[in-house]
Design a protein around this motif. Structure first.
Motif, PDB file in Angstrom:
ATOM      1  N   LEU A 134      -3.568 -86.164  28.335  1.00 45.46           N
ATOM      2  CA  LEU A 134      -2.135 -85.966  28.162  1.00 45.46           C
ATOM      3  C   LEU A 134      -1.867 -84.500  27.856  1.00 45.46           C
ATOM      4  CD1 LEU A 134      -0.998 -88.966  25.899  1.00 45.46           C
ATOM      5  CD2 LEU A 134      -0.991 -88.842  28.406  1.00 45.46           C
ATOM      6  N   SER A 135      -0.781 -83.977  28.371  1.00 46.42           N
ATOM      7  CA  SER A 135      -0.358 -82.628  27.999  1.00 46.42           C
ATOM      8  C   SER A 135       0.246 -82.660  26.605  1.00 46.42           C
ATOM      9  CB  SER A 135       0.681 -82.119  29.003  1.00 46.42           C
ATOM     10  OG  SER A 135       1.901 -82.830  28.840  1.00 46.42           O
ATOM     11  N   PRO A 136       0.325 -81.510  25.931  1.00 43.96           N
ATOM     12  CA  PRO A 136       0.997 -81.485  24.627  1.00 43.96           C
ATOM     13  C   PRO A 136       2.419 -82.027  24.678  1.00 43.96           C
ATOM     14  CG  PRO A 136      -0.244 -79.465  24.954  1.00 43.96           C
ATOM     15  CD  PRO A 136      -0.295 -80.212  26.251  1.00 43.96           C
ATOM     16  N   VAL A 137       3.132 -81.798  25.778  1.00 44.92           N
ATOM     17  CA  VAL A 137       4.508 -82.304  25.913  1.00 44.92           C
ATOM     18  C   VAL A 137       4.495 -83.829  25.974  1.00 44.92           C
ATOM     19  CG1 VAL A 137       6.520 -82.393  27.437  1.00 44.92           C
ATOM     20  CG2 VAL A 137       5.360 -80.207  27.014  1.00 44.92           C
ATOM     21  N   GLU A 138       3.567 -84.401  26.760  1.00 49.13           N
ATOM     22  CA  GLU A 138       3.469 -85.861  26.849  1.00 49.13           C
ATOM     23  C   GLU A 138       3.054 -86.460  25.509  1.00 49.13           C
ATOM     24  OE1 GLU A 138       2.059 -86.947  31.325  1.00 49.13           O
ATOM     25  OE2 GLU A 138       0.650 -85.781  30.119  1.00 49.13           O
ATOM     26  N   MET A 139       2.147 -85.793  24.827  1.00 49.04           N
ATOM     27  CA  MET A 139       1.696 -86.276  23.526  1.00 49.04           C
ATOM     28  C   MET A 139       2.856 -86.310  22.531  1.00 49.04           C
ATOM     29  SD  MET A 139      -1.521 -84.789  21.345  1.00 49.04           S
ATOM     30  CE  MET A 139      -2.106 -85.620  19.862  1.00 49.04           C
ATOM     31  N   ARG A 140       3.633 -85.244  22.494  1.00 45.74           N
ATOM     32  CA  ARG A 140       4.780 -85.166  21.584  1.00 45.74           C
ATOM     33  C   ARG A 140       5.818 -86.243  21.929  1.00 45.74           C
ATOM     34  NH1 ARG A 140       7.069 -81.545  18.236  1.00 45.74           N
ATOM     35  NH2 ARG A 140       5.366 -80.075  18.612  1.00 45.74           N
TER      36      ARG A 140
END
Length: 423
Positions: A134-140
């Motif tokens: 997951l990208s940091p954006v998806e994780m957030r």
């Protein structure tokens, strides 16, 4: 700075300065220190150890070698758990959605299995469609909308640790509590969680075989977390016997679903609830729903289903099943008094559930089902183990591993599930 002076200082039992530590980690990460020189320093640390100040600064330097996630703006308090690994240790699977259902956010960065210990990502990848990256954006976004996420750590987190661990693995310098503690904590602190609960395993199936060394590791990691401003507590828990009754990737997911449905093995339920309560307390959420209630009322299962969907998985899809099964029967009747976690883990590995090298593929359906745990009665001829594999040629070696893995009517003593609490 002179790397030779730093090696000699530690070789002779001296304490490294913060400046020396910062420089050596940065220089090694960027290729300015030769592999053999860093190997020599690692070996000096193995022999001479480190002070609390050295370990804390070493961890901070590795943490600063890459990016650090920041979730302080989330509407929920963040809290996380890290286990030092074991056999049948599927606790992250029911724990993360349970804590999310109780009101906290859980940014859980997990890894893959190697050798006899299973990996959380390998287990979850047995769910059709589920993805670990997951990208940091998806994780957030997932943390905001669902409350929990379990995913792989990005390459930008603590790159110094990735390089150092690879070197330690081939130079006989893994077995050092300061280096183990700093390796674990640099990655966990990079997650950006506000609170951390450590599950330090003790016993044959764990990295730490005895309580004294496990307690030292726990104390070191708690001190590192505290020194870095993260509320940290550790539990010492038993790994002389496997957790639960299913060992293997899809098998463990199925058992985790039993727990999330309000059932499941007593030890998995007990440890899930105990760790969840510690995580909520560390996150300063004293009025949160009790984790036991979240398991009973279905809210933990609801959070699980949302988590799986958020990462592309189908929570209703059937889990993989191995092509072949074989039973091992009890040779006599009586009380099962010993069941060696390491041997069971090795049997699952030999059946295809684990890997010998990081690049190896694992079999989703392979593993071992336990039909009895220590303290339970068995009858001659009843199944003790069911072996699962896609390759029947693997049965013989797995069975050989289990031949001496148990005692019936012996004098074995078991560790309590929760041995100690370090804070």
């Amino acid at each position: 700075m002179d790397v030779i002076d730093i090696i000699v200082t530690k070789r002779d039992g001296g304490e490294l300065t913060p400046g020396q530590i910062d420089w050596v980690i940065d220089a090694y990460t960027h290729g300015a220190i030769a592999e053999e020189q860093m190997a020599a320093l690692n070996m000096a640390i193995v022999w001479r150890g480190m002070t609390r100040a050295e370990v804390s600064r070493w961890t901070e330097a590795m943490l600063c070698s890459g990016e650090r996630l920041d979730f302080t703006d989330l509407p929920r308090s963040t809290t996380d758990k890290h286990s030092t690994g074991g056999v049948g240790d599927k606790i992250t699977l029911p724990l993360t959605p349970t804590v999310a259902a109780c009101g906290a956010a859980v940014p859980q960065l997990s890894g893959r299995g190697l050798g006899h210990t299973g990996g959380t990502l390998d287990k979850l990848e047995s769910i059709p469609g589920w993805r670990a990256e997951l990208s940091p954006v998806e994780m957030r976004r997932t943390l905001t909308e669902v409350g929990g996420v379990i995913c792989a750590a990005g390459t930008g987190l603590a790159p110094a640790d990735r390089k150092l661990y690879a070197l330690r693995d081939v130079t006989g310098t893994v077995e050092s509590i300061p280096l183990i503690a700093s390796s674990i904590m640099s990655k966990k602190l990079a997650e950006g969680t506000g609170a951390l609960v450590l599950d330090v395993k003790v016993g044959s199936g764990a990295f730490m075989k005895d309580t004294a060394s496990a307690r030292e590791l726990a104390r070191t990691m708690v001190d590192i977390g505290t020194d870095n401003g993260v509320r940290t507590v550790a539990l010492l828990t038993a790994m002389d016997t496997p957790l639960g009754k299913q060992i293997g990737n899809a098998l463990e997911v199925a058992e985790a679903l039993e727990v999330l449905s309000g059932g499941g093995p007593e030890d998995i339920v007990e440890l899930t609830v105990r760790l969840a309560r510690e995580m909520l307390a560390a996150a300063d959420l004293p009025d949160a729903k009790d984790p036991g209630e979240a398991l009973r009322d279905g809210s933990a299962m609801d959070a699980w289903r949302r988590m799986v969907r958020a990462q592309g998985g189908d929570p209703d899809a059937p889990l993989p099943v191995a092509a072949e099964q074989r039973e091992i029967l009890a040779p006599t009747s009586g009380t099962l008094t010993r069941l060696d976690a390491y041997a069971v883990g090795m049997a699952a590995w030999r059946l295809g559930a684990g890997r010998a090298r990081k690049e190896d593929r694992v079999s989703a359906g392979a593993g071992v089902t336990l039909h009895a745990k220590p303290g339970e009665q068995v009858r001659v001829g009843q199944p003790l183990f069911t072996l699962h594999t896609d390759d029947p040629d693997r049965f013989e070696r797995a069975a050989e591993t289990l031949a001496d893995a148990f005692d019936i009517n012996g004098d074995g003593e078991r560790l309590p599930l929760v041995i100690d609490r370090i804070c």
